[in-house]
Scaffold this motif. Structure first.
Motif, PDB file in Angstrom:
ATOM      1  N   UNK A 134       0.823  -1.207   0.000  1.00  0.00           N
ATOM      2  CA  UNK A 134       0.000   0.000   0.000  1.00  0.00           C
ATOM      3  C   UNK A 134       0.859   1.260   0.000  1.00  0.00           C
ATOM      4  N   UNK A 135       1.888   1.281   0.844  1.00  0.00           N
ATOM      5  CA  UNK A 135       2.776   2.449   0.902  1.00  0.00           C
ATOM      6  C   UNK A 135       3.556   2.609  -0.396  1.00  0.00           C
ATOM      7  N   UNK A 136       3.986   1.478  -0.974  1.00  0.00           N
ATOM      8  CA  UNK A 136       4.730   1.544  -2.232  1.00  0.00           C
ATOM      9  C   UNK A 136       3.868   2.097  -3.357  1.00  0.00           C
ATOM     10  N   UNK A 137       2.604   1.679  -3.415  1.00  0.00           N
ATOM     11  CA  UNK A 137       1.686   2.161  -4.452  1.00  0.00           C
ATOM     12  C   UNK A 137       1.467   3.663  -4.306  1.00  0.00           C
ATOM     13  N   UNK A 138       1.312   4.142  -3.081  1.00  0.00           N
ATOM     14  CA  UNK A 138       1.139   5.582  -2.851  1.00  0.00           C
ATOM     15  C   UNK A 138       2.341   6.369  -3.365  1.00  0.00           C
ATOM     16  N   UNK A 139       3.542   5.866  -3.092  1.00  0.00           N
ATOM     17  CA  UNK A 139       4.749   6.563  -3.545  1.00  0.00           C
ATOM     18  C   UNK A 139       4.842   6.563  -5.069  1.00  0.00           C
ATOM     19  N   UNK A 140       4.475   5.437  -5.670  1.00  0.00           N
ATOM     20  CA  UNK A 140       4.521   5.348  -7.129  1.00  0.00           C
ATOM     21  C   UNK A 140       3.541   6.321  -7.765  1.00  0.00           C
ATOM     22  N   UNK A 141       2.327   6.366  -7.262  1.00  0.00           N
ATOM     23  CA  UNK A 141       1.314   7.274  -7.821  1.00  0.00           C
ATOM     24  C   UNK A 141       1.685   8.734  -7.586  1.00  0.00           C
ATOM     25  N   UNK A 142       2.250   9.029  -6.412  1.00  0.00           N
ATOM     26  CA  UNK A 142       2.654  10.405  -6.129  1.00  0.00           C
ATOM     27  C   UNK A 142       3.781  10.844  -7.056  1.00  0.00           C
ATOM     28  N   UNK A 143       4.748   9.972  -7.279  1.00  0.00           N
ATOM     29  CA  UNK A 143       5.846  10.316  -8.185  1.00  0.00           C
ATOM     30  C   UNK A 143       5.334  10.464  -9.612  1.00  0.00           C
ATOM     31  N   UNK A 144       4.367   9.649 -10.000  1.00  0.00           N
ATOM     32  CA  UNK A 144       3.775   9.770 -11.334  1.00  0.00           C
ATOM     33  C   UNK A 144       3.102  11.123 -11.511  1.00  0.00           C
ATOM     34  N   UNK A 145       2.364  11.549 -10.503  1.00  0.00           N
ATOM     35  CA  UNK A 145       1.691  12.854 -10.560  1.00  0.00           C
ATOM     36  C   UNK A 145       2.711  13.980 -10.653  1.00  0.00           C
ATOM     37  N   UNK A 146       3.797  13.879  -9.904  1.00  0.00           N
ATOM     38  CA  UNK A 146       4.849  14.903  -9.964  1.00  0.00           C
ATOM     39  C   UNK A 146       5.465  14.983 -11.350  1.00  0.00           C
ATOM     40  N   UNK A 147       5.740  13.834 -11.951  1.00  0.00           N
ATOM     41  CA  UNK A 147       6.305  13.820 -13.299  1.00  0.00           C
ATOM     42  C   UNK A 147       5.347  14.436 -14.308  1.00  0.00           C
ATOM     43  N   UNK A 148       4.067  14.118 -14.199  1.00  0.00           N
ATOM     44  CA  UNK A 148       3.074  14.696 -15.095  1.00  0.00           C
ATOM     45  C   UNK A 148       2.999  16.214 -14.929  1.00  0.00           C
ATOM     46  N   UNK A 149       3.033  16.672 -13.684  1.00  0.00           N
ATOM     47  CA  UNK A 149       2.962  18.119 -13.421  1.00  0.00           C
ATOM     48  C   UNK A 149       4.134  18.848 -14.060  1.00  0.00           C
ATOM     49  N   UNK A 150       5.355  18.355 -13.811  1.00  0.00           N
ATOM     50  CA  UNK A 150       6.531  19.021 -14.360  1.00  0.00           C
ATOM     51  C   UNK A 150       6.561  18.908 -15.878  1.00  0.00           C
TER      52      UNK A 150
END
Length: 533
Positions: A134-150
């Protein structure tokens, strides 16, 4: 206590006391650490082995060799950033290194798949242990959102750096796709598969040459599904006629491109472009595709039938003829004016980082994560290199056969399967060569500049490759925007000294951008400063 930065760089003894398994972490590596054999001239482990032997057979040693960071990962990542800066900023002067207008592969065409390859390798190392899914999935999704934003911020049209001192984008024309967006998609898919299959992952491999593939079959199934989606859509989807609008001064003219076909791999009527026009809208695609430099295109195969009467039956023979058609310009490989009666699609938008081509790019990340799995499970250099090099050359052979038989041409704009194989194979060979030089033979110092850039890849990408740092200094000009410090240095220190705009531009990119940011990244590394998403 020994300096952690020195430990990472291998300058001090790398023996450390381990109290509990799993307590070791690499603060700077993001999981890019793995046990590797020491260089041949490294005698530290010999002394360590002797000290252990003196304790006696019944006594367990209290010390254990520290996992050493694989410097090849950072050097390879740094090489990719350097290539991006070189082809983006010097590609205008030396357009042969810029992206291929259509079929073929140039230096610039290796950048994106090299990024995805090393992302895959890093995912394997970062997720070799997943305590909580669960924690790993949260980190993956958060990093994905950051990459999309930038990605949207830097390449969506909001930033016009470094040339124009203007910010802002018309939302009717914002570009949704880009480099970081593609990396985000590939990272998310590959990392999620790696995370959800962590519980069934073997700690040791069964004997056999294909055990590494069967152990991570779900990763390969995911890559194969992306391949199937891409191939079926590319060759089965019907592409109808489509229209676009060009604005000349204050007038708008609408043009229609005639298609009505399936399986076409030319610029105008391919399924990759059709999917992007339907999903994003034609106004949200890249407006300056590189195919405008295209001189000649192999557009179609002409088929005809011959009937021969022999005895009481007929033989049907299909013959194929390749037709070469003049395309957009006569100035290839340089940019130039459109030739007379150039096809209208030469001026149409096209998205090189589109949706369907990004689905194909997932396979690049899958191949990269395989190289990471080999790094984890095989401890000897020879075993690792045997897997890496054989797969790299195998992929190159597949790509060359597909390309030169005209079955599936190497094409970066379409991210064709042959392009995936060719660039992934090249990445595997370069990665293996770096590994031999840096981690096996210990020639680390010549690659420190690349390693430092790789450790701060995001910072150098934003500041140098996307021109944000240069744009900041361009904002301080005298009388007009062309009289800025950046333009003055490029003109007076490089171009006028060498009496050549091409050579001066190249030297400016090498020294004022690549070397400069390599030194800055090295200083930040010494200070322990890293920009990570």
């Amino acid at each position: 206590m020994e300096d952690p930065k020195k430990l990472e760089e291998g300058y001090v003894n790398n023996n450390t006391t381990i109290k509990e398994e799993g307590q070791k972490t690499d603060k700077n590596g993001g999981g890019d650490v793995i046990e590797i054999d020491p260089p041949a001239n490294d005698t530290r482990n010999g002394a360590f082995d002797k000290s252990v032997d003196q304790k006696g057979e019944d006594e367990q040693p209290l010390v254990k060799q520290k996992s050493k960071r694989v410097a090849t990962l950072d050097a390879f990542r740094g090489l990719t950033i350097v290539l991006m800066i070189l082809v983006d900023d010097a590609g205008g002067a030396y357009e042969r290194i810029d992206h291929s207008p259509w079929n073929g592969c140039t230096l610039a065409d290796f950048v994106m798949p090299f990024f995805l390859f090393i992302v895959g390798v890093a995912i394997a190392l970062a997720l070799k242990k997943v305590p909580k899914i669960k924690d790993a999935v949260k980190k993956i999704l958060l990093r994905t959102i950051k990459l999309l934003f930038w990605g949207i911020l830097l390449q969506g049209g909001y930033s016009h750096a470094p040339a124009d001192l203007v910010y802002g984008v018309d939302m009717k024309k914002i570009r949704w796709c880009g480099i970081l967006q593609r990396i985000a998609l590939v990272y998310m898919v590959v990392a999620l598969i790696e995370t959800f299959t962590a519980k069934g992952r073997p700690t040791t491999l069964k004997p056999g040459p294909f055990s590494i593939f069967t152990a991570y079959r779900w990763q390969w199934i995911g890559g194969f599904l992306s391949f199937l989606i891409y191939m079926i859509t590319t060759f089965a989807l019907y592409v109808p006629d489509w229209s676009f609008v060009l604005h000349h001064k204050e007038e708008a003219h609408k043009y229609t491109v005639k298609c009505g076909m399936r399986g076409h791999l030319g610029p105008a009527c391919n399924a990759v472009g059709y999917v992007d026009r339907q999903v994003w809208g034609i106004n949200h695609l890249y407006s300056q595709p590189v195919w405008i430099r295209l001189k000649v295109i192999i557009c179609l195969s002409y088929c005809f039938k011959l009937y021969f009467k022999r005895q009481s039956f007929r033989t049907n023979i299909s013959c194929f003829m390749t037709i070469f058609v003049k395309a957009c310009t006569l100035s290839y490989p340089n940019s130039g004016p459109l030739r007379e009666n150039a096809p209208i699609w030469c001026q149409a938008p096209f998205e090189p980082e589109g949706l369907l081509s990004s689905i194909s790019a997932i396979l690049s990340g899958t191949i990269g994560i395989h190289y990471g799995h080999v790094l984890i499970h095989f401890k000897e250099h020879s075993e690792r290199l045997k897997h890496w090099v054989s797969m790299g050359f195998g992929l190159l052979v597949i790509a060359i056969i597909l390309h030169f038989t005209d079955a599936i041409p190497i094409n970066k704009q379409l991210y064709s399967f042959s392009y995936v194989c060719f660039t992934a194979g090249a990445a595997g060979i370069v990665f293996s060569a770096f590994y031999i030089l840096i981690d096996v033979w210990g020639f680390r110092k010549p690659f420190l500049l690349l390693e430092w850039i790789g450790m701060n890849a995001m910072l150098v990408f934003v500041m140098a490759a996307q021109g944000i740092f240069a744009a900041f200094f361009n904002g301080w000009y005298y009388e007009n925007e062309d009289n800025s410090i950046v333009n003055w240095v490029q003109e007076h220190v490089f171009i006028r000294v060498w009496h050549s705009e091409r050579l001066g531009t190249l030297l400016y990119v090498i020294f004022a951008e690549i070397l400069f940011w390599g030194v800055v990244a090295g200083i930040l590394h010494k200070l322990g400063i890293y920009w990570k998403l």
